[in-house]
Design an enzyme around this catalytic site. Structure first.
Site, mmCIF file in Angstrom:
data_model
loop_
_atom_site.group_PDB
_atom_site.id
_atom_site.type_symbol
_atom_site.label_atom_id
_atom_site.label_comp_id
_atom_site.label_asym_id
_atom_site.label_seq_id
_atom_site.Cartn_x
_atom_site.Cartn_y
_atom_site.Cartn_z
ATOM 1 N N SER A 179 60.422 -73.760 45.291
ATOM 2 C CA SER A 179 58.622 -73.961 44.449
ATOM 3 C C SER A 179 59.403 -72.951 43.280
ATOM 4 O O SER A 179 60.247 -73.481 42.568
ATOM 5 C CB SER A 179 58.284 -72.953 45.789
ATOM 6 O OG SER A 179 56.252 -73.116 44.926
ATOM 7 N N ASP A 230 52.160 -81.905 49.492
ATOM 8 C CA ASP A 230 51.959 -81.098 48.546
ATOM 9 C C ASP A 230 50.764 -80.489 47.708
ATOM 10 O O ASP A 230 50.183 -81.846 46.937
ATOM 11 C CB ASP A 230 52.515 -80.734 47.639
ATOM 12 C CG ASP A 230 53.339 -79.063 47.046
ATOM 13 O OD1 ASP A 230 52.008 -78.281 47.277
ATOM 14 O OD2 ASP A 230 54.012 -78.396 47.283
ATOM 15 N N HIS A 245 53.388 -77.621 51.311
ATOM 16 C CA HIS A 245 54.007 -77.192 49.546
ATOM 17 C C HIS A 245 54.451 -75.907 50.611
ATOM 18 O O HIS A 245 55.253 -75.470 50.465
ATOM 19 C CB HIS A 245 53.157 -76.508 49.348
ATOM 20 C CG HIS A 245 53.913 -75.334 48.091
ATOM 21 N ND1 HIS A 245 54.102 -76.259 46.831
ATOM 22 C CD2 HIS A 245 54.727 -74.540 47.975
ATOM 23 C CE1 HIS A 245 55.096 -75.201 45.779
ATOM 24 N NE2 HIS A 245 54.819 -74.306 47.171
#
Length: 327
Positions: free
Chosen positions: A181, A250, A281
């Site tokens: 991320s 996600d 996610h």
């Protein structure tokens, strides 16, 4: 650096703690001190990383036992232990080392179990660090006005990479960048930088990456002024095998960011992506971990370990030629 965009982008969690003796303190180019830890993987008699078996697999062969002074299970190492291991060549040979850049709402304390799991299942060393303003680094930040920022993140990963290369003397072919991320930003930056300098890292794993920060909320079509972490602009310069991991469900970073990011990577460096149906996610659920690990192992076996072996043979041949010349 403490602008409004950064204050919205960076959301450090409440700091968690690690045993002080296990913390490695790094100093970035801005003079900010950040903490890190190093997990040394279990190793076989040749110094290669040992992998714990997946469900249904037989246990790994430990005949002959591990070499002296290396762990039979993953161990977090103190700075003194690491420097001693580096002087003996135990750290730099054989097993790959993942330089792990964590996600936004994480710090070293709460990623340690995940990093140890990866080390055990993949047979890799893990070097993880905190960003300026995160975790134990918050104590340093308050002393020297170090709020998180893109510039600090880039300087932080540079400091971590310098430690691997210059203190532990780990070859570039053995280093894999893993960015999850937010961590995809500094990881893409460093992968592109090392490629442009002619000494590309061994590999790059991007887990739930984004094209750029602005593009998460608005499709701009280009990198706008003030945007942060423009991974899509770094990707064409990368010269390392790139594995993209993303869940199709996600809800924070849209799945198509990975699809589009893959298209910007030059074709010879595109590894087969790992797009997991139904995954979100923030975590890799226990039920899909065997599949997840199997795919990462295939990436290592195809794209990373052969290059490490080739680099070792090349280095050995060069030393042999030097010895013959001296004689």
């Amino acid at each position: 650096m403490g602008d409004a965009i950064s204050s919205l982008l960076f959301q450090p969690p409440a700091p968690t703690r690690l045993k002080e003796s296990k913390v490695i303190w790094l100093t970035n180019s801005f003079g900010k001190r950040i903490p890190a830890f190093f997990i040394e993987c279990a190793k076989d008699s040749s110094g290669g990383g040992m992998r714990s078996p997946l469900p249904g697999e037989s246990d790994y062969d430990q005949s002959g036992g591990p070499p002296q002074n290396v762990p039979s299970t993953p161990q977090i190492r103190t700075p003194k232990e690491l420097e001693m291991g580096a002087s003996m060549g135990n750290i730099s040979r054989g097993a790959p080392t993942i330089l792990y850049s964590h996600a936004n709402a994480e710090d070293l304390g709460n990623i340690y179990p995940w990093c140890k799991f990866l080390s055990k299942m993949l047979g890799v060393n893990i070097f993880a660090y905190d960003y300026t303003g995160y975790g134990l680094a918050t104590d340093q930040a308050h002393l020297c006005s170090g709020d998180p920022s893109e510039e600090y993140c880039f300087a932080d990963i540079d400091a971590a990479y310098s430690y691997l290369r210059n203190i532990l003397r780990i070859p570039t072919s053995n280093i894999i960048l893993y960015g999850r991320s937010l961590g995809s930003g500094p990881s893409c930056y460093l992968a592109a930088r090392t490629a442009e300098e002619g000494d590309a890292v061994g590999g790059l794993i991007l887990h739930a990456p984004f094209l750029s920060v602005y593009r998460i909320v608005i499709e701009s079509g280009c990198t706008l002024p003030g945007d942060r972490f423009p991974n899509v602009d770094f990707a064409p310069s990368i010269r390392s095998p790139v594995l993209l991991i993303h869940g199709t469900k996600d809800s924070i970073v849209p799945f198509n960011h990975s699809e589009r990011l893959l298209e910007t990577v030059i074709e010879p460096y595109r590894a087969e992506p790992l797009f997991i149906k139904g995954m979100g996610h923030n975590n890799v659920h226990a039920s899909i971990r065997p599949f997840f690990i199997e795919k990462l192992r295939k990436y290592l076996d195809k794209h990373i370990l052969p290059n490490i072996e080739n680099a070792k043979r090349s280095s050995s041949n060069s030393r042999g030629k030097l010895v013959r010349l001296v004689r």
